[in-house]
Design a protein around this motif. Structure first.
Motif, PDB file in Angstrom:
ATOM      1  N   UNK A  71       0.830  -1.206   0.000  1.00 50.70           N
ATOM      2  CA  UNK A  71       0.000   0.000   0.000  1.00 50.70           C
ATOM      3  C   UNK A  71       0.866   1.259   0.000  1.00 50.70           C
ATOM      4  N   UNK A  72       1.866   1.291   0.860  1.00 51.73           N
ATOM      5  CA  UNK A  72       2.773   2.449   0.924  1.00 51.73           C
ATOM      6  C   UNK A  72       3.539   2.583  -0.394  1.00 51.73           C
ATOM      7  N   UNK A  73       4.009   1.459  -0.934  1.00 52.26           N
ATOM      8  CA  UNK A  73       4.754   1.497  -2.196  1.00 52.26           C
ATOM      9  C   UNK A  73       3.895   2.019  -3.342  1.00 52.26           C
ATOM     10  N   UNK A  74       2.648   1.575  -3.409  1.00 53.55           N
ATOM     11  CA  UNK A  74       1.750   2.061  -4.472  1.00 53.55           C
ATOM     12  C   UNK A  74       1.536   3.564  -4.344  1.00 53.55           C
ATOM     13  N   UNK A  75       1.351   4.043  -3.120  1.00 50.89           N
ATOM     14  CA  UNK A  75       1.175   5.490  -2.903  1.00 50.89           C
ATOM     15  C   UNK A  75       2.433   6.248  -3.315  1.00 50.89           C
ATOM     16  N   UNK A  76       3.595   5.695  -2.999  1.00 46.35           N
ATOM     17  CA  UNK A  76       4.851   6.355  -3.386  1.00 46.35           C
ATOM     18  C   UNK A  76       5.017   6.383  -4.897  1.00 46.35           C
ATOM     19  N   UNK A  77       4.646   5.310  -5.568  1.00 46.77           N
ATOM     20  CA  UNK A  77       4.743   5.296  -7.031  1.00 46.77           C
ATOM     21  C   UNK A  77       3.892   6.396  -7.650  1.00 46.77           C
ATOM     22  N   UNK A  78       2.676   6.540  -7.150  1.00 47.69           N
ATOM     23  CA  UNK A  78       1.785   7.583  -7.675  1.00 47.69           C
ATOM     24  C   UNK A  78       2.382   8.965  -7.404  1.00 47.69           C
ATOM     25  N   UNK A  79       2.840   9.192  -6.178  1.00 49.06           N
ATOM     26  CA  UNK A  79       3.407  10.495  -5.809  1.00 49.06           C
ATOM     27  C   UNK A  79       4.665  10.799  -6.621  1.00 49.06           C
ATOM     28  N   UNK A  99      17.155  11.828 -11.731  1.00 50.51           N
ATOM     29  CA  UNK A  99      17.822  10.526 -11.737  1.00 50.51           C
ATOM     30  C   UNK A  99      17.560   9.789 -10.432  1.00 50.51           C
ATOM     31  N   UNK A 100      17.635  10.507  -9.331  1.00 49.70           N
ATOM     32  CA  UNK A 100      17.371   9.879  -8.033  1.00 49.70           C
ATOM     33  C   UNK A 100      15.904   9.483  -7.912  1.00 49.70           C
ATOM     34  N   UNK A 101      15.011  10.283  -8.483  1.00 53.23           N
ATOM     35  CA  UNK A 101      13.597   9.909  -8.437  1.00 53.23           C
ATOM     36  C   UNK A 101      13.351   8.643  -9.256  1.00 53.23           C
ATOM     37  N   UNK A 102      14.027   8.519 -10.406  1.00 52.14           N
ATOM     38  CA  UNK A 102      13.889   7.295 -11.205  1.00 52.14           C
ATOM     39  C   UNK A 102      14.428   6.098 -10.433  1.00 52.14           C
ATOM     40  N   UNK A 103      15.541   6.299  -9.726  1.00 52.29           N
ATOM     41  CA  UNK A 103      16.093   5.230  -8.908  1.00 52.29           C
ATOM     42  C   UNK A 103      15.096   4.846  -7.813  1.00 52.29           C
ATOM     43  N   UNK A 104      14.505   5.849  -7.183  1.00 54.25           N
ATOM     44  CA  UNK A 104      13.491   5.588  -6.156  1.00 54.25           C
ATOM     45  C   UNK A 104      12.310   4.813  -6.712  1.00 54.25           C
ATOM     46  N   UNK A 105      11.863   5.186  -7.905  1.00 55.57           N
ATOM     47  CA  UNK A 105      10.763   4.455  -8.548  1.00 55.57           C
ATOM     48  C   UNK A 105      11.140   2.998  -8.804  1.00 55.57           C
ATOM     49  N   UNK A 106      12.367   2.782  -9.230  1.00 54.54           N
ATOM     50  CA  UNK A 106      12.823   1.406  -9.483  1.00 54.54           C
ATOM     51  C   UNK A 106      12.859   0.600  -8.186  1.00 54.54           C
ATOM     52  N   UNK A 107      13.333   1.213  -7.104  1.00 56.67           N
ATOM     53  CA  UNK A 107      13.383   0.516  -5.820  1.00 56.67           C
ATOM     54  C   UNK A 107      11.980   0.168  -5.321  1.00 56.67           C
ATOM     55  N   UNK A 108      11.073   1.130  -5.427  1.00 59.01           N
ATOM     56  CA  UNK A 108       9.698   0.890  -4.979  1.00 59.01           C
ATOM     57  C   UNK A 108       9.024  -0.147  -5.876  1.00 59.01           C
ATOM     58  N   UNK A 109       9.294  -0.076  -7.168  1.00 56.31           N
ATOM     59  CA  UNK A 109       8.749  -1.079  -8.085  1.00 56.31           C
ATOM     60  C   UNK A 109       9.245  -2.474  -7.726  1.00 56.31           C
ATOM     61  N   UNK A 110      10.513  -2.567  -7.340  1.00 55.58           N
ATOM     62  CA  UNK A 110      11.064  -3.848  -6.903  1.00 55.58           C
ATOM     63  C   UNK A 110      10.382  -4.358  -5.646  1.00 55.58           C
ATOM     64  N   UNK A 111      10.114  -3.453  -4.718  1.00 53.32           N
ATOM     65  CA  UNK A 111       9.406  -3.847  -3.498  1.00 53.32           C
ATOM     66  C   UNK A 111       7.995  -4.335  -3.821  1.00 53.32           C
ATOM     67  N   UNK A 112       7.319  -3.648  -4.727  1.00 51.90           N
ATOM     68  CA  UNK A 112       5.978  -4.087  -5.115  1.00 51.90           C
ATOM     69  C   UNK A 112       6.009  -5.460  -5.774  1.00 51.90           C
TER      70      UNK A 112
END
Length: 123
Positions: A71-79, A99-112
């Motif tokens: 749930x937190x990861x999905x919210x972070x992806x949207x934000x 670049x760091x935001x793209x890295x963050x998206x990749x990390x959150x996507x991995x968690x999802x």
């Protein structure tokens, strides 16, 4: 206790520990985005929000922990997707932030993805 439970538990724990590592890395990415602005307060708070999930995923990755993390990861992806859209045409965010935001998206996507794998493994 059956041998299937003994085999499944270490696998579930390993999956949780990989996700915990991704959560700690996500916290690190948020801290790298701290730049002294008011938005930095939000980045520190978001980094702090990653740590409880990391702790619970490391110690005991139960179904409720995976659901909350997803749930937190999905919210972070949207934000973060929204933030990337807003920053794409603005130079004031600097070269490293997107670049760091793209890295963050990749990390959150991995968690999802790990949360999905954990959900498929649960009976």
């Amino acid at each position: 206790m059956s041998s299937a439970v003994l085999v499944a538990r270490p696998r579930a724990l390993a999956l949780g520990r990989v996700a915990a590592g991704l959560a700690v890395a996500s916290a690190g990415v948020h801290l790298l985005l701290v730049d002294g602005s008011l938005g930095s307060v939000v980045m520190v708070l978001m980094a702090a929000a990653c740590l409880p999930c990391a702790w619970h995923l490391w110690r005991s990755p139960s179904g409720s922990v995976w659901r909350f993390t997803a749930l937190v990861d999905a919210a972070m992806l949207v934000l973060h997707a929204q933030m990337l859209g807003e920053s794409s045409g603005h130079a004031h965010h600097g070269g490293a932030s997107p670049s760091l935001m793209w890295l963050g998206l990749a990390l959150v996507g991995g968690q999802l993805a790990l949360a999905g794998a954990a959900a498929l493994r649960r009976p």
